[in-house]
Enzyme design. Structure first.
Site, mmCIF file in Angstrom:
data_model
loop_
_atom_site.group_PDB
_atom_site.id
_atom_site.type_symbol
_atom_site.label_atom_id
_atom_site.label_comp_id
_atom_site.label_asym_id
_atom_site.label_seq_id
_atom_site.Cartn_x
_atom_site.Cartn_y
_atom_site.Cartn_z
ATOM 1 N N ASP A 19 0.858 -1.164 0.000
ATOM 2 C CA ASP A 19 0.000 0.000 0.000
ATOM 3 C C ASP A 19 0.907 1.231 0.000
ATOM 4 O O ASP A 19 2.083 1.125 0.357
ATOM 5 C CB ASP A 19 -0.884 -0.025 1.246
ATOM 6 C CG ASP A 19 -1.629 1.265 1.466
ATOM 7 O OD1 ASP A 19 -2.367 1.685 0.561
ATOM 8 O OD2 ASP A 19 -1.471 1.855 2.552
ATOM 9 N N ASP A 21 -0.256 5.093 0.872
ATOM 10 C CA ASP A 21 -0.563 6.071 1.917
ATOM 11 C C ASP A 21 -0.601 5.414 3.289
ATOM 12 O O ASP A 21 -1.401 4.510 3.532
ATOM 13 C CB ASP A 21 -1.908 6.751 1.629
ATOM 14 C CG ASP A 21 -1.865 7.541 0.326
ATOM 15 O OD1 ASP A 21 -1.090 8.506 0.256
ATOM 16 O OD2 ASP A 21 -2.594 7.170 -0.615
ATOM 17 N N ASP A 162 -1.501 -0.648 6.060
ATOM 18 C CA ASP A 162 -1.777 -0.091 7.382
ATOM 19 C C ASP A 162 -3.270 -0.023 7.685
ATOM 20 O O ASP A 162 -3.659 0.542 8.704
ATOM 21 C CB ASP A 162 -1.179 1.319 7.495
ATOM 22 C CG ASP A 162 -1.911 2.325 6.612
ATOM 23 O OD1 ASP A 162 -2.121 2.035 5.424
ATOM 24 O OD2 ASP A 162 -2.274 3.406 7.130
#
Length: 219
Positions: A19, A21, A162
């Site tokens: 991922d 961001d 996250d």
């Protein structure tokens, strides 16, 4: 949902999918509330992209996309790399791991981040899956696409993120899942730890995890 195999009968890892961001770059907790405000979405349980897709007219959808684009543009200019990023990218490149990115963002911030924060020689990614690929996370489709293109099984891939979208996507695809912990995602390990194979605090910890998995896979 498929369940990822435990380490005792796990295949070696050949590819890592990140991922962006909050994973490759530091979290920007203000960004998603700002997106919701920009498009008039008050209900937190509704997915931003789905909300836009379900708008009744193309004019409304275009205006909403422009609104979140402005937020993403600001976020892009404020990006900072995660600790351990360069060390990990160097290790993956030296050891010939496949690297890809799967994000719900658009391509411009990805290109900006990769060119600015990852040294030349370490910043080549096999696939960059943005929200233009549908369905995107939390569905497994982008990860299954990458595994198919690489001609490997999804269990030989690691999904690093996250958010719950990252963990759900990785788990349902059959990948090994790695959660990069931060000050806003602690609820995942409290409420949804079954989606996480490895929680980490720093990207460089992935190096030891890879070496451990690959040692065990040879036994």
């Amino acid at each position: 949902m498929s369940k990822v195999p435990g380490i005792k009968h796990m295949r070696s890892i050949k590819a890592l999918v990140f991922d962006m961001d909050g994973t490759l770059c530091l979290p920007q907790p203000w960004m998603f509330p700002a997106m919701r405000k920009a498009i008039g979405l008050e209900e937190k349980s509704i997915d931003i992209l789905k909300f836009i897709d379900d708008m009744p007219t193309e004019v409304q959808r275009v205006k909403a996309r422009e609104g979140i684009h402005d937020v993403e543009e600001q976020a892009m200019m404020e990006m900072e790399p995660q600790p351990g990023l360069v060390e990990l990218m160097g290790y993956l490149t030296t050891h010939a791991y496949s690297k890809s990115i799967c994000t719900r963002n658009v391509i411009t911030p990805v290109n900006y981040f990769v060119s600015k924060f990852i040294p030349v020689g370490f910043n080549l990614f096999d696939y960059i899956m943005t929200r233009d690929f549908r369905p995107t996370k939390p569905f497994p489709d982008p990860l299954l696409y990458i595994s198919k293109e690489l001609s490997i099984d999804a269990s030989e891939m690691m999904m690093i993120g996250d958010s719950m979208d990252d963990m759900r996507s990785g788990r349902s695809a059959g990948c090994v899942t790695v959660l990069l912990k931060n000050h806003v995602n602690g609820h995942i390990m409290t409420d949804h730890k079954e989606f996480v194979d490895y929680p980490i605090d720093n990207l460089s910890e992935i190096i030891d995890i890879l070496e451990k998995i690959n040692r065990e896979s040879k036994k």
